[in-house]
Design an enzyme around this catalytic site. Structure first.
Site, PDB file in Angstrom:
ATOM      1  N   ARG A 143      -2.467   1.149  -7.030  1.00 52.66           N
ATOM      2  CA  ARG A 143      -2.338   2.766  -6.891  1.00 52.66           C
ATOM      3  C   ARG A 143      -3.162   3.148  -5.883  1.00 52.66           C
ATOM      4  NH1 ARG A 143      -3.339   6.932 -12.070  1.00 52.66           N
ATOM      5  NH2 ARG A 143      -5.016   7.071 -12.778  1.00 52.66           N
TER       6      ARG A 143
ATOM      7  N   VAL B 211      -6.498   0.535  -5.192  1.00 53.12           N
ATOM      8  CA  VAL B 211      -5.249  -0.360  -4.757  1.00 53.12           C
ATOM      9  C   VAL B 211      -5.145  -0.822  -3.195  1.00 53.12           C
ATOM     10  CG1 VAL B 211      -3.516  -1.537  -4.673  1.00 53.12           C
ATOM     11  CG2 VAL B 211      -5.422  -1.316  -6.711  1.00 53.12           C
ATOM     12  N   HIS B 212      -5.338   0.971  -2.827  1.00 53.17           N
ATOM     13  CA  HIS B 212      -4.729   1.311  -1.716  1.00 53.17           C
ATOM     14  C   HIS B 212      -5.898   0.468  -0.686  1.00 53.17           C
ATOM     15  CE1 HIS B 212      -0.683   2.294  -3.048  1.00 53.17           C
ATOM     16  NE2 HIS B 212      -0.356   2.108  -1.401  1.00 53.17           N
ATOM     17  N   ARG B 213      -6.775   1.882  -0.998  1.00 56.21           N
ATOM     18  CA  ARG B 213      -8.487   1.971  -0.792  1.00 56.21           C
ATOM     19  C   ARG B 213      -9.081   0.444  -0.257  1.00 56.21           C
ATOM     20  NH1 ARG B 213     -12.334   6.312  -2.023  1.00 56.21           N
ATOM     21  NH2 ARG B 213     -14.057   3.886  -2.448  1.00 56.21           N
TER      22      ARG B 213
ATOM     23  N   GLU C  24       0.286   5.158   2.633  1.00 60.16           N
ATOM     24  CA  GLU C  24       1.242   3.599   2.132  1.00 60.16           C
ATOM     25  C   GLU C  24       1.852   3.501   3.744  1.00 60.16           C
ATOM     26  OE1 GLU C  24       1.691   2.116  -0.294  1.00 60.16           O
ATOM     27  OE2 GLU C  24       3.033   3.524  -1.252  1.00 60.16           O
TER      28      GLU C  24
END
Lengths: 198, 293
Positions: free
Chosen positions: A33, A36-38, A90
């Site tokens: 979430r 992890v994306h960052r 995303e």
């Protein structure tokens, strides 16, 4: 139509899906979430590789509850988080990782829809809060990366069997069920307001 | 066992019961909604939700992985022997429940992003206190998830807008919330008071059991009208389309300043986890709701 897929999944299979199809997944599911994306995007922009190859894989927007017993991790709570928070990044995430399925709840919007059409990916809506059903589908915890981000934020690698039901809410042909529902709701809004004589 | 230990055990038990059980009135309303829905997508969502509620109860696992922010509404009897110390006992109970059940740690420092790891922190657990007559303590516990807390809204309306303005504010809040709060939701509406009071009574109103009608006939009619209005949006379960966005709308109110019309709208996800208990001054206690077998 009800479909059962095994991950990794090909672009052709993903492109055969249409909004409203019901999908069950088996194979490797990776959680990720906000954090992890960052971190993943920071790594990829700097040319570093991720600890886990996501090409043709499935990413689950989920902050699980995990328990460690005798050096082994077990899933105790496992359900989707609000995907809208990941909307700003995303499209880039899909492009850089080659991931085919994004799974979450609450929907994603124009930028993600465009990227999914261009790159051959789909968004699967998992009913929010169905943690116990999701936990039942987990066969084992294969691995965990970036545990320094905390248990809910880490990248968990799980083997699942018939994970679902999920509903195709964004397909790779530009259709987005959330936007359709929203548009119809907007059309109804004026007549509701008129009935209140406002 | 002394009174303080009893109180701690009671709170741990309340938190456990709430984590594994969606409130029975909400479960009943979800089943009814499933019968009413026609589209496949709505039925799939609601079937999974109802099945998950049963599975959580059977397996004694948290209904949802977001086990919420611990929130308490207390009615402290003026002759109940423990008073100021209740706060410390609640913190102890929350720490113990987080470890023993276990719950997901959800208390984060907003500046450093450090998670306390045990669901306690500055001003957390959140505690609302009312002093009442008598010698017992009544506690209502709510495990409120982040998704539906993020869609709570405050409107400071112009009083000239009147009741229609209130209805419009509720509609506006629902359209902004859309699929985000994990619908079907229960909606609490607080009218009047002040900015903070209307939000507090809105949240408390949402905890009124769905099968317990509002004693005020005018408000009962307004609640029904607001419910129909919200559901006619067609957002449906999980915002993917259907007839059921809200299971119930509950309204409470307070007197207000002549120049203000505060309206608080509090959404709570279908995984409405609450418990109610009573602790007596001799250390005995009862879990009044939910009834679990």
């Amino acid at each position: 139509m009800e479909r059962h897929f095994r991950i990794p999944v090909s672009e052709e299979k993903v492109r055969s899906l249409r909004v409203g199809d019901v999908v069950y997944l088996s194979g490797v599911l990776v959680t990720g979430r906000d954090q992890v994306h960052r971190r993943a995007l920071q790594y990829l922009r700097e040319g570093k590789t991720l600890p886990m190859d996501l090409r043709d894989g499935a990413l689950y927007h989920c902050g699980p509850i995990m328990i460690e017993k005798g050096g082994e991790w077990r899933v105790y709570g496992f359900g989707p988080t609000t995907s809208a928070r990941m909307e700003p990044v995303e499209a880039e995430f899909i492009e850089r990782t080659g991931v085919r399925f994004i799974i979450g709840k609450g929907g994603m919007f124009e930028r993600t829809t465009e990227a999914m059409g261009r790159l051959g990916a789909a968004y699967l809506a998992h009913p929010g809060g169905v943690s116990v059903l999701a936990t039942r589908s987990v066969k084992r915890v294969k691995d965990v990366h970036w545990l320094d981000l905390g248990i809910p934020e880490a990248m968990w690698v799980l083997e699942v069997e018939d994970f679902g039901p999920t509903i195709v809410a964004i397909d790779s042909h530009g259709s987005n069920l959330y936007i359709d529902v929203m548009r119809k709701a907007e059309e109804r809004k004026n007549s509701i307001l008129r009935s209140l004589s406002i | 066992m002394n009174l303080e230990e009893s109180l701690e055990s009671c709170v741990v038990r309340m938190m456990e019961v709430a984590a594994f059980n969606v409130s029975p009135d909400v479960t009943k309303a979800l089943r009814k909604a499933l019968d009413r829905e026609e589209s496949d997508v709505a039925k799939i969502n609601l079937s999974a939700i109802v099945e998950n509620i049963e599975a959580a109860k059977q397996e004694r696992k948290p209904v949802c992985q977001d086990t919420g922010t611990p929130t308490f509404f207390l009615k402290i009897g003026e002759d109940f022997p423990v008073k100021a110390k209740i706060h410390e006992i609640l913190r102890r109970a929350v720490r113990r429940a987080t470890k023993e059940i276990p719950l997901r740690p959800n208390a984060v420092n907003p500046w450093t992003l450090e998670n306390s790891g045990d669901n306690t922190g500055r001003m957390v657990p959140i505690v609302h206190v009312e002093i009442v007559e008598g010698n017992s303590l009544e506690l209502t516990y709510l495990a409120k998830g982040g998704g539906s807390e993020n869609t709570v809204q405050l409107f400071m309306l112009s009083p000239v807008l009147g009741v229609n303005g209130i209805k419009k504010a509720v509609l506006e809040a629902i359209y902004r919330a859309g699929p985000k709060p994990c619908p079907p939701v229960v909606v609490g509406v607080g009218v009047g008071g002040s900015s903070e009071l209307c939000l507090k009574i809105a949240k408390r109103a949402a905890l009124r059991p769905i099968d317990q009608p509002n004693p005020d006939e005018k408000l009962r009619n307004l609640e029904r009208e607001l419910l129909d209005m919200i559901n006619s949006s067609g957002f449906g379960p999980m915002g993917l389309g259907g007839r059921t966005y809200a299971l119930a709308v509950h309204v409470d109110w307070a007197h207000k300043h002549p120049a203000s019309l505060p309206v608080g709208i509090s959404t709570i996800c279908w995984a409405l986890r609450k418990s109610v208990a009573k602790v007596h001054s001799d250390g005995s206690f009862e879990i009044l709701a939910p009834e679990v077998v």
